[in-house]
Design a protein around this motif. Structure first.
Motif, short mmCIF file in Angstrom:
data_model
loop_
_atom_site.label_atom_id
_atom_site.label_comp_id
_atom_site.label_asym_id
_atom_site.label_seq_id
_atom_site.Cartn_x
_atom_site.Cartn_y
_atom_site.Cartn_z
N HIS A 165 0.82 -1.21 0.00
CA HIS A 165 0.00 0.00 0.00
C HIS A 165 0.86 1.26 0.00
O HIS A 165 0.44 2.32 0.45
N ALA A 166 2.11 1.12 -0.50
CA ALA A 166 3.03 2.26 -0.45
C ALA A 166 2.62 3.32 -1.47
O ALA A 166 2.08 3.01 -2.53
N GLN A 167 2.92 4.57 -1.15
CA GLN A 167 2.65 5.65 -2.10
C GLN A 167 3.94 6.36 -2.51
O GLN A 167 3.91 7.31 -3.29
N ASP A 168 5.11 5.88 -2.00
CA ASP A 168 6.38 6.55 -2.30
C ASP A 168 7.36 5.60 -2.98
O ASP A 168 8.56 5.76 -2.89
N GLY A 169 6.87 4.60 -3.66
CA GLY A 169 7.70 3.63 -4.36
C GLY A 169 6.82 2.53 -4.90
O GLY A 169 5.60 2.63 -4.87
N ILE A 170 7.42 1.46 -5.39
CA ILE A 170 6.63 0.37 -5.97
C ILE A 170 6.74 -0.87 -5.10
O ILE A 170 7.78 -1.19 -4.55
N THR A 171 5.61 -1.56 -4.97
CA THR A 171 5.54 -2.83 -4.27
C THR A 171 5.14 -3.94 -5.23
O THR A 171 5.76 -4.99 -5.28
N GLU A 172 4.10 -3.70 -6.01
CA GLU A 172 3.57 -4.75 -6.88
C GLU A 172 4.17 -4.73 -8.28
O GLU A 172 4.18 -5.75 -8.96
N ALA A 173 4.64 -3.59 -8.75
CA ALA A 173 5.18 -3.52 -10.10
C ALA A 173 6.42 -4.40 -10.21
O ALA A 173 7.34 -4.29 -9.40
N PHE B 58 9.47 -4.72 -11.34
CA PHE B 58 10.45 -3.82 -11.95
C PHE B 58 11.47 -3.44 -10.89
O PHE B 58 11.26 -3.67 -9.70
N ASP B 59 12.57 -2.86 -11.31
CA ASP B 59 13.56 -2.36 -10.36
C ASP B 59 13.00 -1.18 -9.58
O ASP B 59 12.04 -0.52 -10.01
N ALA B 60 13.62 -0.90 -8.43
CA ALA B 60 13.13 0.17 -7.56
C ALA B 60 13.07 1.49 -8.31
O ALA B 60 13.91 1.78 -9.16
N GLN B 61 12.06 2.30 -7.98
CA GLN B 61 11.90 3.61 -8.60
C GLN B 61 12.25 4.75 -7.64
O GLN B 61 12.40 5.89 -8.07
N HIS B 62 12.42 4.44 -6.36
CA HIS B 62 12.73 5.50 -5.38
C HIS B 62 14.22 5.55 -5.07
O HIS B 62 14.69 6.48 -4.44
N ASN B 63 14.97 4.50 -5.50
CA ASN B 63 16.43 4.50 -5.32
C ASN B 63 17.02 3.53 -6.34
O ASN B 63 16.34 3.12 -7.28
N GLY B 64 18.29 3.15 -6.17
CA GLY B 64 18.97 2.32 -7.16
C GLY B 64 18.87 0.84 -6.91
O GLY B 64 19.62 0.07 -7.52
N ASP B 65 17.99 0.38 -6.02
CA ASP B 65 17.90 -1.04 -5.72
C ASP B 65 17.33 -1.80 -6.92
O ASP B 65 16.64 -1.23 -7.77
N LEU B 66 17.62 -3.10 -6.96
CA LEU B 66 17.29 -3.90 -8.13
C LEU B 66 16.39 -5.07 -7.77
O LEU B 66 16.51 -5.66 -6.69
N LEU B 67 15.51 -5.42 -8.70
CA LEU B 67 14.63 -6.57 -8.52
C LEU B 67 15.44 -7.84 -8.30
O LEU B 67 15.06 -8.70 -7.51
N HIS C 210 3.99 7.23 -7.06
CA HIS C 210 4.08 6.02 -7.87
C HIS C 210 2.74 5.30 -7.98
O HIS C 210 2.69 4.11 -8.26
N LYS C 211 1.66 6.05 -7.78
CA LYS C 211 0.33 5.45 -7.81
C LYS C 211 0.08 4.74 -9.14
O LYS C 211 -0.39 3.60 -9.16
N GLN C 212 0.37 5.41 -10.26
CA GLN C 212 0.02 4.83 -11.55
C GLN C 212 0.81 3.57 -11.84
O GLN C 212 0.30 2.61 -12.42
N MET C 213 2.09 3.57 -11.44
CA MET C 213 2.89 2.35 -11.64
C MET C 213 2.28 1.17 -10.90
O MET C 213 2.21 0.06 -11.42
N GLU C 214 1.83 1.40 -9.68
CA GLU C 214 1.22 0.33 -8.92
C GLU C 214 -0.10 -0.12 -9.54
O GLU C 214 -0.39 -1.30 -9.62
#
Length: 749
Positions: A536-544, A546-555, A684-688
């Protein structure tokens, strides 16, 4: 039009950016525009259409992308043609002259240049100069390789020439050499380049010092390594061909006959061909029918009249056919593996053809298999079965494949910290009791609603906010029925039913009741992957995916994990098998349980994002009511992220295991149904929202299957893995499938 060597034979173009400015691709507005008119003689190749990375369509010829040249400014100009370079004009194919044994080309049936095969003299053995050293060109067995030893350093590029032109990174490390295939012929001068590493021009003439071999392999055309023949024998390669091994191999044209070494196939069997045949089988149609078949297809052999067949390795030959019949089918065969052989009448020239398997057929339809088949009008009733019972539901009967339901609990079962449903013995009155966690999650006002249906399509509602209600007569009049309850959370950030309400499992009044406080323990499992952000995050992706969108972390860094659920009458334990690796490394495999759970939070309240919970604990979740659905969030430092990661919301159903909502209208695919709780706002609402389908994958129980799911997603969408956090890669939503973005394929129902 032109082709480019750096496309490596196609079909996908490597030319974009400035390259595409100088060499514009031949594009089409649509597939309908790919209409090829009449062409001059010699243009007998195959045209095709391939997608480019920008979503446009490019024409191909013989699988190679086609280009114009910006320097051609008038009809007939071919300024882009580079006979010794990498850009080549597309020209008509001129029929080559018939092969001869002195044309300087390996063609026809030759096994070398102007030698070997049935028409030319035998080739002299390949004599090599031993293993290659340093850098240079190896030309052995008709194939050239540009090479550089690892001791000289790694190349940045290898260049197809002349000199440092045509540079690319299409080389590989094999053994101790970096190698790249190059097109050269015997006696030709060559000029290639290697950038970095030795950083040299590689020039010379093919055949002068180029007959060295690189890493030995079983397909390099040279006897090297531990081989006892060319590419055969020794501990690493297959056995060398012989004329009595029962296999068509080497230069043979039939089984143990033909070619330069074995007897002519026309006379190998006492003056006639062997009784060779192709073999095919059909499986049993239904279990117990024993109606499999094996069919032999064969040619008419001069001098022979009857061919015989064996299904037991030649122990007996119980079947025969005229040699000129062309084929023969043995029918009525039971499932099993058959060792098939042939011979000529009289026992001449027995020939083993290997084994053939006939698989068992599926079970025959019955009136108790739970499937609508064999002309039934309902599942296991009507048609050849007993008549279907009258439909108590009225005009709409029970769905063909109803959602499985839990049995009704006895009255007075313990609600624990969840809730308990009390349905009267005459099925006409319902009440609900709830415990502490439901009270916290709902802010003290759960406002339960009861829903029932006899067909799992039309549901009728009763308000349980007062604690007790009458069951709607539409359900009681129909006899047994299905039912579930739901209650309100404290708040919600979207208008989704799955966000506003907490559901129970689906129950049925059919059958005996169960005492949840005196039942067997249920142990089950599931598998998933940890996520960058809270559910239920609004500052990054949980369900998408894909690699992280709020920092450089990787799937690729996130842990794939399995969970064991122990569901006892005394309470629920959730035990995730979490693995931790080095920071910025790929997720570790192997199921090591070396990452401690920081906490597990239970039952999201719906009042904030990231979510807040009604209960925070460890693996022991406590006592819950029968059919309660438990959502939870795991927090732990896992995988190769080096940071806290989290699971996504999953629904554990007390007494059943992982599942979805009790409302079958929200779970039309059963346990394969996907649902998730989404943020209603944030960066990141739309990505989720585009990623709606990715949860729950609750049918998986193995972490390797989760990895396959994630990799398959990337392959399907054309999303490439980022190498590291600084690699921009593709932006989610901008990766098209044809003209469609990710979000247009993941739709919300």
């Amino acid at each position: 039009m032109y082709t480019w060597d750096n496309d490596n034979g196609g079909p996908f173009s490597q030319c974009d950016g400035g390259c595409a400015t100088s060499w514009p691709p031949v594009t089409l507005p649509s597939l309908d525009a790919a209409v090829i008119g009449s062409l001059a003689s010699g243009f007998d190749g195959t045209f095709g259409v391939v997608g480019r990375c920008d979503g446009t369509l490019q024409l191909t010829y013989n699988n190679e992308p086609l280009y114009f040249y910006s320097g051609d400014n008038a009809p007939g100009q071919t300024n882009g043609d580079q006979p010794s370079g990498t850009w080549h004009l597309v020209t008509a194919t001129v029929a080559p002259p018939p092969p001869t044994c002195n044309d300087g080309i390996q063609n026809g049936s030759e096994t070398g240049i102007d030698c070997g095969g049935p028409d030319c003299d035998a080739c002299a053995p390949i004599i090599t100069d031993g293993q290659c050293e340093g850098y240079g060109v190896s030309y052995v067995g008709g194939q050239g390789y540009l090479y550089s030893h690892v001791s000289l350093g790694a190349p940045c590029y290898m260049c197809t020439g002349p000199g440092f032109n045509g540079c690319n990174s299409n080389f590989t490390l094999e053994g101790d050499f970096y190698i790249m295939p190059v097109q050269v012929t015997q006696g030709q001068q060559y000029s290639f380049g290697i950038q970095c590493g030795p950083n040299v021009l590689v020039e010379g003439t093919v055949g002068q010092g180029t007959n060295c071999w690189l890493t030995p392999s079983c397909n390099d055309g040279v006897q090297n390594g531990n081989e006892t023949g060319i590419d055969c024998g020794g501990p690493d390669c297959g056995a060398c061909p012989t004329c009595d091994d029962g296999i068509m191999n080497g230069l043979e044209t039939g089984i143990d006959c033909g070619g330069p070494d074995c007897v002519d196939c026309a006379v190998i069997c006492n003056g006639t061909p062997n009784p060779e045949a192709a073999v095919a089988a059909t499986n049993e149609t239904l279990e117990g029918n024993s109606d499999g078949t094996i069919t032999f297809t064969f040619n008419n052999a001069p001098g022979r009249s009857t061919i015989q067949f064996s299904l037991n390795g030649g122990a007996s030959y119980g079947y025969s056919s005229a040699d000129n019949a062309g084929s023969y089918t043995i029918s009525g065969l039971a499932p099993g593996t058959y060792d098939v052989s042939t011979r000529w009448q009289g026992g001449d020239c027995p020939l083993g053809l290997g084994s053939v398997t006939i698989s068992e057929g599926p079970p025959a339809p019955t009136c108790s298999d739970g499937i609508l088949n064999q002309g039934e009008t309902g599942v296991d009733c009507g048609g050849p079965c007993q008549a279907c019972a009258p439909n108590a539901c009225g005009d709409i009967p029970l769905v063909t494949y109803p959602k499985p339901a839990l049995p009704t609990a006895v009255i007075g079962a313990d609600a624990g910290q969840g809730f308990a449903i009390d349905l009267s013995n005459d099925l006409t009155t319902v009440s609900v009791r709830y415990g502490s966690v439901v009270g916290i999650q709902s802010g003290g006002n759960p406002s339960f609603d009861f829903f029932c249906s006899c067909n799992q399509i039309e549901f009728y509602e009763a308000d349980l906010s007062a604690g007790t209600a009458s069951v709607p007569t539409q359900c009681t009049d129909g006899g047994d029925y299905y039912y579930f309850v739901r209650y309100n959370k404290q708040g919600n950030t979207t208008d989704d039913a799955g966000d506003i309400y907490v559901y129970s499992a689906l129950f049925t009044t059919s059958g005996s009741r169960i005492d949840p406080d005196n039942r067997s323990t249920l142990v089950s499992g599931g598998a998933n992957w940890m996520r960058f952000r809270h559910p239920h995050a609004q500052d990054g992706i949980t369900e998408a995916v894909f690699d992280a969108q709020h920092n450089g972390d990787l799937l690729r860094n996130l842990d794939r994990f399995e969970t064991v659920f122990t569901d006892a009458s005394s309470g629920l334990t959730i035990d995730p098998i979490l693995t931790r690796g080095d920071a910025n490394s790929r997720h570790p495999h192997g199921g090591a349980d070396n990452a401690a759970v920081i906490r597990i939070d239970y039952m999201e309240k719906g009042d904030a994002s990231p979510p807040t919970y009604a209960k925070s604990a460890g693996e022991y979740a406590g006592k819950w009511g029968w059919g309660n659905i438990i959502t939870y969030e795991i927090t732990a430092v896992t995988g190769g992220s080096g940071a806290q990661t989290y699971n996504t919301f999953q629904n554990y159903v007390i007494g059943e295991g992982l599942n979805t909502f009790g409302d079958p209208r929200n779970a039309s695919a059963g346990r394969a149904t996907t649902n998730m709780v989404l943020p209603g706002f944030g960066s990141h609402k739309q990505m989720e929202h585009d990623a709606i389908f990715t949860q729950h994958i609750i049918t998986l129980e193995d972490e390797d299957d989760v990895d396959a799911f994630l990799e398959g997603h990337h392959l399907f969408h054309g999303v490439r893995h980022r190498v590291n956090g600084a690699d921009a890669a593709n932006e989610l939503g901008l990766v098209p499938i044809g003209t469609e973005s990710c979000g247009n394929c993941h739709f919300r129902d």
